[in-house]
Write a protein that holds these residues in place. Structure first.
Motif, mmCIF file in Angstrom:
data_model
loop_
_atom_site.group_PDB
_atom_site.id
_atom_site.type_symbol
_atom_site.label_atom_id
_atom_site.label_comp_id
_atom_site.label_asym_id
_atom_site.label_seq_id
_atom_site.Cartn_x
_atom_site.Cartn_y
_atom_site.Cartn_z
ATOM 1 N N VAL A 37 0.839 -1.271 -0.076
ATOM 2 C CA VAL A 37 -0.015 -0.058 -0.119
ATOM 3 C C VAL A 37 0.969 1.161 0.030
ATOM 4 O O VAL A 37 1.453 1.590 0.902
ATOM 5 N N SER A 38 1.239 1.683 -1.292
ATOM 6 C CA SER A 38 2.497 2.615 -1.526
ATOM 7 C C SER A 38 2.446 3.750 -0.496
ATOM 8 O O SER A 38 3.538 4.116 0.118
ATOM 9 N N HIS A 95 -0.895 -2.605 -4.163
ATOM 10 C CA HIS A 95 -2.190 -2.967 -3.744
ATOM 11 C C HIS A 95 -2.747 -1.547 -3.321
ATOM 12 O O HIS A 95 -3.378 -1.472 -2.028
ATOM 13 N N THR A 96 -2.785 -0.779 -4.010
ATOM 14 C CA THR A 96 -3.228 0.669 -4.041
ATOM 15 C C THR A 96 -2.532 1.595 -3.161
ATOM 16 O O THR A 96 -1.583 1.211 -2.779
ATOM 17 N N GLN A 97 -2.869 2.781 -3.242
ATOM 18 C CA GLN A 97 -2.054 3.942 -2.435
ATOM 19 C C GLN A 97 -2.551 3.798 -0.915
ATOM 20 O O GLN A 97 -1.778 3.895 -0.187
ATOM 21 N N HIS A 98 -3.759 3.646 -0.798
ATOM 22 C CA HIS A 98 -4.249 3.602 0.781
ATOM 23 C C HIS A 98 -5.245 2.740 1.269
ATOM 24 O O HIS A 98 -5.640 2.786 2.278
ATOM 25 N N VAL A 101 -1.121 5.334 -10.056
ATOM 26 C CA VAL A 101 -0.071 6.017 -9.343
ATOM 27 C C VAL A 101 0.625 5.248 -8.294
ATOM 28 O O VAL A 101 1.949 5.361 -7.964
ATOM 29 N N CYS A 102 -0.013 4.367 -7.713
ATOM 30 C CA CYS A 102 0.376 3.369 -6.939
ATOM 31 C C CYS A 102 1.724 2.771 -7.213
ATOM 32 O O CYS A 102 2.562 2.755 -6.606
ATOM 33 N N GLN A 103 1.573 2.280 -8.445
ATOM 34 C CA GLN A 103 2.944 1.699 -9.127
ATOM 35 C C GLN A 103 3.888 2.553 -9.365
ATOM 36 O O GLN A 103 5.121 2.216 -9.186
ATOM 37 N N ASP A 106 9.148 4.722 -7.973
ATOM 38 C CA ASP A 106 10.215 6.031 -7.384
ATOM 39 C C ASP A 106 10.917 5.536 -6.187
ATOM 40 O O ASP A 106 11.731 6.363 -5.750
ATOM 41 N N LYS A 107 10.518 4.670 -5.541
ATOM 42 C CA LYS A 107 11.253 4.213 -4.240
ATOM 43 C C LYS A 107 12.438 3.141 -4.688
ATOM 44 O O LYS A 107 13.061 2.722 -3.834
#
Ligand SMILES: [Zn+2]
Length: 347
Positions: A134-135, A246-249, A268-270, A275-276
């Motif tokens: 969950v990003s 697994h989504t952002q939130h 955007v989650c991906q 980015d990490k």
């Protein structure tokens, strides 16, 4: 022998017989299947017996490290080829020969205990796995709302009649709660099921308002429950662990009305994971198994595959957007019989 005990004994014997039958079905399938099959074992939290975090956890979320160890040992002894989900999907797409009995291990949500308790076991057995993250919760002390609810209902039962909890009052009463006691885990779990009629954002807002109205609830700094960057990068560098989205939130996607929000959570989650420097595989995992047709379109456009919460084995070529898995926890994975029976039970 009293009637009650006799009925209970008969019930237990029937359950044992049924479980033995399901376990035998599962073993027969493992041994007799000729065409390549993929079995996906899914876990959430991995915590030893007696760990304090178990007190505020839903029954279907936790397994002990010794059970995980037992599952991997057993699968290997039955001839499983452990393979990462990403590699299996790539091979299936290329049409490469796949092992007869492939097993992929996945973990949902990105719990810190996956690093602490599961990773050493994966290393010991050299078993690859995929963790669905969950990003926007990585590196935070954030708690999923069901854990916040459990904490409230079990550890702060003295506050349950506070007006700041009026929004929960009806659900608490309906689950059989008696004033003056703490809720049992089962009662609290029933409250959580009832709350799922609301969307996640609304529940989180209620919880935030309750916390500001009752300052004692927010006094203790929350332990970090989710993985941080260092842990993620270390596991990634080992070559054993890969990551999926697994989504952002962790919002249930069938309840998101806003198209932009849906895009952020799915697409955007991906990008967040890229980015990490986590080099994610192109696999999405639906929170709670929920999706809308708009959401499904986005997943199909931006990912090569998706995992569901549906139970079952996958044949080749599998429907890559409807991968089925078996979710294991104490209730269905703490003995060899239960573990095998879960995979042989009629879907
Ligand atoms: Zn999840």
């Amino acid at each position: 022998m009293g009637g009650f005990f006799r009925v209970n004994l008969i019930r237990q014997a029937a359950k044992l017989t049924f479980n033995s039958f399901c376990a035998a079905t599962s073993l027969a399938r493992i041994k007799l299947t000729r065409s390549p099959s993929l079995l996906i074992l899914t876990y959430h939290r991995v915590l030893p017996e007696g760990h304090s975090a178990r007190k505020i956890e839903q029954p279907g979320m936790v397994i002990s490290p010794s059970s995980l160890n037992q599952h991997l040992t057993l699968m290997r002894s039955l001839g499983a080829t452990f393979i990462s989900l990403g590699e299996w999907l790539e091979a299936a797409e290329r049409g490469t020969n796949l092992p007869r009995f492939s097993v992929a291990v996945t973990f949902d949500d990105g719990w810190q205990d996956n690093y602490q308790y599961a990773y050493p076991i994966l290393k010991k057995h050299e078993v690859p796995s995929t963790i669905f993250l969950v990003s926007r919760r990585i590196n935070t002390g954030w708690q999923f709302w069901p854990e916040q609810i459990l904490d409230l209902l079990i550890n702060h039962a003295d506050k349950l009649r506070d007006p700041a909890l009026a929004w929960l009052a009806q659900d608490i009463t309906r689950c059989g709660y008696q004033t003056g006691t703490a809720l049992t885990n089962e009662q609290a779990d029933a409250v959580i099921s009832r709350l799922k009629s609301l969307d996640d954002k609304t529940i989180e807002e209620h919880l935030a308002n309750t916390r500001s109205a009752i300052p004692e609830l927010g006094e203790k700094p929350l332990e970090r429950h989710l993985l941080n960057d260092d842990e993620l990068l270390e596991m990634r560098a080992s070559g054993l662990v890969t990551y999926g989205a697994h989504t952002q939130h962790h919002y249930r996607l069938n309840r998101l009305k806003d198209a932009d929000r849906l895009q952020q959570e799915i697409v955007v989650c991906q990008d967040d994971l890229k980015d990490k420097g986590l080099n994610p595989v192109s696999i999405f995992c639906y929170p709670n198994g929920d999706i809308s047709s708009k959401g499904e379109e986005l997943v199909k456009t931006h990912y090569s595959a998706a995992c569901t919460t549906e139970r079952g084995w996958n044949q080749t070529p599998a429907k890559p957007y409807g991968l089925r898995r078996f979710n294991f926890h104490d209730g269905n994975g703490s003995s060899v019989l239960n573990f095998l029976a879960t995979m042989g039970r009629p879907v």
